[in-house]
Structure formats: structure tokens, C-alpha cells
Motif scaffolding. Sequence first.
Motif, PDB file in Angstrom:
ATOM      1  N   PHE A  89       0.837  -1.203   0.000  1.00  0.00           N
ATOM      2  CA  PHE A  89       0.000   0.000   0.000  1.00  0.00           C
ATOM      3  C   PHE A  89       0.872   1.253   0.000  1.00  0.00           C
ATOM      4  O   PHE A  89       0.625   2.190  -0.761  1.00  0.00           O
ATOM      5  N   ARG A  90       1.923   1.282   0.829  1.00  0.00           N
ATOM      6  CA  ARG A  90       2.810   2.442   0.898  1.00  0.00           C
ATOM      7  C   ARG A  90       3.526   2.648  -0.434  1.00  0.00           C
ATOM      8  O   ARG A  90       3.645   3.777  -0.920  1.00  0.00           O
ATOM      9  N   SER A  91       3.998   1.589  -1.040  1.00  0.00           N
ATOM     10  CA  SER A  91       4.695   1.736  -2.324  1.00  0.00           C
ATOM     11  C   SER A  91       3.719   2.186  -3.413  1.00  0.00           C
ATOM     12  O   SER A  91       4.066   2.990  -4.277  1.00  0.00           O
ATOM     13  N   THR A  92       2.507   1.676  -3.357  1.00  0.00           N
ATOM     14  CA  THR A  92       1.488   2.098  -4.331  1.00  0.00           C
ATOM     15  C   THR A  92       1.155   3.575  -4.143  1.00  0.00           C
ATOM     16  O   THR A  92       1.041   4.326  -5.120  1.00  0.00           O
ATOM     17  N   VAL A  93       1.031   3.998  -2.884  1.00  0.00           N
ATOM     18  CA  VAL A  93       0.727   5.409  -2.605  1.00  0.00           C
ATOM     19  C   VAL A  93       1.871   6.291  -3.087  1.00  0.00           C
ATOM     20  O   VAL A  93       1.640   7.345  -3.704  1.00  0.00           O
ATOM     21  N   LYS A  94       3.117   5.893  -2.844  1.00  0.00           N
ATOM     22  CA  LYS A  94       4.271   6.687  -3.275  1.00  0.00           C
ATOM     23  C   LYS A  94       4.305   6.804  -4.795  1.00  0.00           C
ATOM     24  O   LYS A  94       4.511   7.892  -5.348  1.00  0.00           O
ATOM     25  N   SER A  95       4.133   5.699  -5.485  1.00  0.00           N
ATOM     26  CA  SER A  95       4.193   5.741  -6.951  1.00  0.00           C
ATOM     27  C   SER A  95       3.020   6.529  -7.529  1.00  0.00           C
ATOM     28  O   SER A  95       3.185   7.305  -8.476  1.00  0.00           O
ATOM     29  N   THR A  96       1.851   6.322  -6.936  1.00  0.00           N
ATOM     30  CA  THR A  96       0.672   7.045  -7.421  1.00  0.00           C
ATOM     31  C   THR A  96       0.818   8.536  -7.159  1.00  0.00           C
ATOM     32  O   THR A  96       0.502   9.365  -8.028  1.00  0.00           O
TER      33      THR A  96
END
Length: 140
Positions: free
Chosen positions: A32-39
Motif C-alpha cells: 500500500f505504501r509503495s502504491t501510494v508513493k508511486s501514485t
Amino acid sequence: MKASRFFLGLATGIAAGAATALFSTPQSGQEFRSTVKSTSAEWKEYLTELKDKVNSLKESINHLTEEAKSQLPEAVDGLKASLETWTESTAPAKEHLQLEIMAIQNSIEELQKAISKDKKVIKNDDQPKSEKVDDDTQSA
């Protein structure tokens, strides 16, 4: 409505939609954190591009406005000059047409007078001779 308010609302709506999509998907914390960062990085880049395009559009509009302000008076002056030239070039023809119209009106008036005289002559010729004699003695 100003463009800045519109784009602020658009950005807020996009961010809210993205956050809703991210929070509603079942993922682990690290994913979730990596998805939020990339998004968020993608959206920052997207918003930066959008801001650049909006600024470019504003500059183009300002440039076109300035160009129109500088060229419009020239165009108006050119139209005025063309109109004056046309008016001057057609003035002799206008005067000639007015003289011809007056001549035609005079000819019509003369014809009307001639027709009315002919009607009087025809009317006198149609009367019996005794009335003609009476008319002649009355006029004398």
C-alpha cells in the motif's frame, strides 16, 4: 468562474478518487505504501504538466490579445482608408446618376404636360360645333 478554481476542484476530485481507490483495495501495508508513493509521484508529475500547459495557454492567450490590440487599429485604419477611397472614386458616378435622374424626372414632367394638352385637344375635338362656338365666344 476562474480557471484556477476550476483546476483546484479538478485536482481535489482526482486526489479524492485516487485515495478512495487506494484505500478500498486489499493490500498489505508495504504494498500500500509503495502504491501510494508511486501514485502520488505520478499525480505530482501529471499536475505539474497540467500546470505547465495551463500557463502556456495563458501566455498564448495574452500574446494573442496583445497582437490583436496592436493589429486591430491598423486594420480599422486600413478599412477607413479603403472606404474613403471608394467613396471618392464613386463620387463622380453618383453625381452623374443624380443628373440623369433629374433629367428623367424632367422628361416625365414634360410628357405629362404634353399628354394633358393632348387630352384637352382631343376633348375639344369631340365636342359638337355648337358647343365649340359657345366655348370660343365665352373665352373671347
